[in-house]
Design an enzyme around this catalytic site. Structure first.
Site, PDB file in Angstrom:
ATOM      1  N   HIS A  16       0.822  -1.218   0.000  1.00 22.44           N
ATOM      2  CA  HIS A  16       0.000   0.000   0.000  1.00 22.44           C
ATOM      3  C   HIS A  16       0.855   1.267   0.000  1.00 22.44           C
ATOM      4  O   HIS A  16       2.050   1.253   0.308  1.00 22.44           O
ATOM      5  CB  HIS A  16      -0.921   0.018   1.227  1.00 22.44           C
ATOM      6  CG  HIS A  16      -0.167  -0.007   2.528  1.00 22.44           C
ATOM      7  ND1 HIS A  16       0.389   1.131   3.084  1.00 22.44           N
ATOM      8  CD2 HIS A  16       0.138  -1.023   3.360  1.00 22.44           C
ATOM      9  CE1 HIS A  16       0.996   0.815   4.208  1.00 22.44           C
ATOM     10  NE2 HIS A  16       0.864  -0.485   4.402  1.00 22.44           N
ATOM     11  N   ASP A  21       0.509   8.078   7.599  1.00 25.75           N
ATOM     12  CA  ASP A  21       1.194   8.853   8.635  1.00 25.75           C
ATOM     13  C   ASP A  21       1.917   7.937   9.615  1.00 25.75           C
ATOM     14  O   ASP A  21       2.996   8.284  10.114  1.00 25.75           O
ATOM     15  CB  ASP A  21       0.185   9.728   9.389  1.00 25.75           C
ATOM     16  CG  ASP A  21      -0.259  10.935   8.585  1.00 25.75           C
ATOM     17  OD1 ASP A  21       0.432  11.306   7.611  1.00 25.75           O
ATOM     18  OD2 ASP A  21      -1.317  11.512   8.918  1.00 25.75           O
ATOM     19  N   ASN A  54       3.339   5.083   8.883  1.00 22.83           N
ATOM     20  CA  ASN A  54       4.606   4.695   8.258  1.00 22.83           C
ATOM     21  C   ASN A  54       5.668   5.753   8.528  1.00 22.83           C
ATOM     22  O   ASN A  54       6.808   5.435   8.887  1.00 22.83           O
ATOM     23  CB  ASN A  54       4.445   4.560   6.739  1.00 22.83           C
ATOM     24  CG  ASN A  54       3.650   3.363   6.289  1.00 22.83           C
ATOM     25  OD1 ASN A  54       3.045   3.403   5.217  1.00 22.83           O
ATOM     26  ND2 ASN A  54       3.628   2.285   7.068  1.00 22.83           N
ATOM     27  N   GLU A 105      -2.065  -7.353   6.914  1.00 18.58           N
ATOM     28  CA  GLU A 105      -0.773  -7.342   7.598  1.00 18.58           C
ATOM     29  C   GLU A 105      -0.796  -8.305   8.789  1.00 18.58           C
ATOM     30  O   GLU A 105      -1.874  -8.704   9.260  1.00 18.58           O
ATOM     31  CB  GLU A 105      -0.477  -5.909   8.065  1.00 18.58           C
ATOM     32  CG  GLU A 105       0.855  -5.695   8.760  1.00 18.58           C
ATOM     33  CD  GLU A 105       2.037  -6.038   7.884  1.00 18.58           C
ATOM     34  OE1 GLU A 105       2.372  -7.242   7.815  1.00 18.58           O
ATOM     35  OE2 GLU A 105       2.630  -5.112   7.285  1.00 18.58           O
TER      36      GLU A 105
END
EC number: 5.4.2.1
Length: 213
Positions: free
Chosen positions: A13, A17, A19, A87
């Protein structure tokens, strides 16, 4: 009996924020930030409108759904949303930055960093269980699309698992390969085995962050 090859393009993806804050997302449903939305647009234009994908499968979390939206429009594909492509669930680490985890729950953080394959992060998924979920899910998709091209929009941890499956890299070993946001990763699947064709192609992007480890 030799089965036809299923050709996969797997995409992490776009940027969020969390990340940028090096915060562990896991199953937390965090949207793309402005840079991530721009990456999703650039990603769609990495392909010609007539690019021959027969199917698009997407993790059901918002950051992957947003990343896939421009792809659906450009390639005229309907997305199959599935929680099996989510995930890894990060248990007690979920929502913390790496620095916060190291300070607040140091013993758990050390076990995470040691990549113990059977440690579930106190309520999350062990690496071994996560690997089984991902590889079983992708094998099921391949069985539905023998000899076809399949586009997958998913997460950094998922890409880590597939890279290791294709290169025989053990779960316990520290990652030494990049997993940028919105990059293209091409692999073949046949008779239960993975072959790596091209990894971490960022040629369509202006910038991308690597997956945190």
């Amino acid at each position: 009996m030799t089965q036809p090859v299923t050709r996969f393009c797997l995409v992490r993806h776009g940027e969020t924020d969390w990340n940028r804050e090096y915060r562990l997302q896991g199953h937390t449903d965090i949207p793309l930030n402005h840079a991530g939305l721009e990456q999703a647009s650039q990603l769609a234009h990495a392909f010609r409108p007539d690019h021959a994908f027969q199917a698009l499968y997407v993790s059901d979390l918002i950051r992957t759904r947003q990343t896939s939206a421009p792809l659906q429009t450009r390639l005229q594909l309907n997305a199959h949303y599935t929680p099996q492509l989510r995930e890894r669930h990060m248990g007690a680490l979920q929502g913390l930055t790496y620095a916060e985890a190291a300070e607040q729950i140091p013993d758990l953080y050390r076990r995470h960093q040691a990549r113990d394959p059977d440690f579930d992060l106190e309520g999350g998924e062990s690496l071994r269980r996560f690997r089984a979920r991902i590889l079983d899910g992708l094998a099921s998709i391949a069985a539905l699309h023998p000899g076809e091209n399949v586009l997958i929009v998913t997460h950094g941890g998922v890409l880590d698992i597939v890279y290791r499956a294709a290169t025989s890299k053990p779960l316990e070993e520290k990652r030494d390969f990049p997993i940028p946001n919105a990059a293209l990763n091409w692999l073949d699947y046949q008779n239960g085995g993975w072959t790596l064709r091209r990894w971490a192609d960022e040629s369509h992007l202006s910038s991308a962050l690597d997956e945190i480890q």
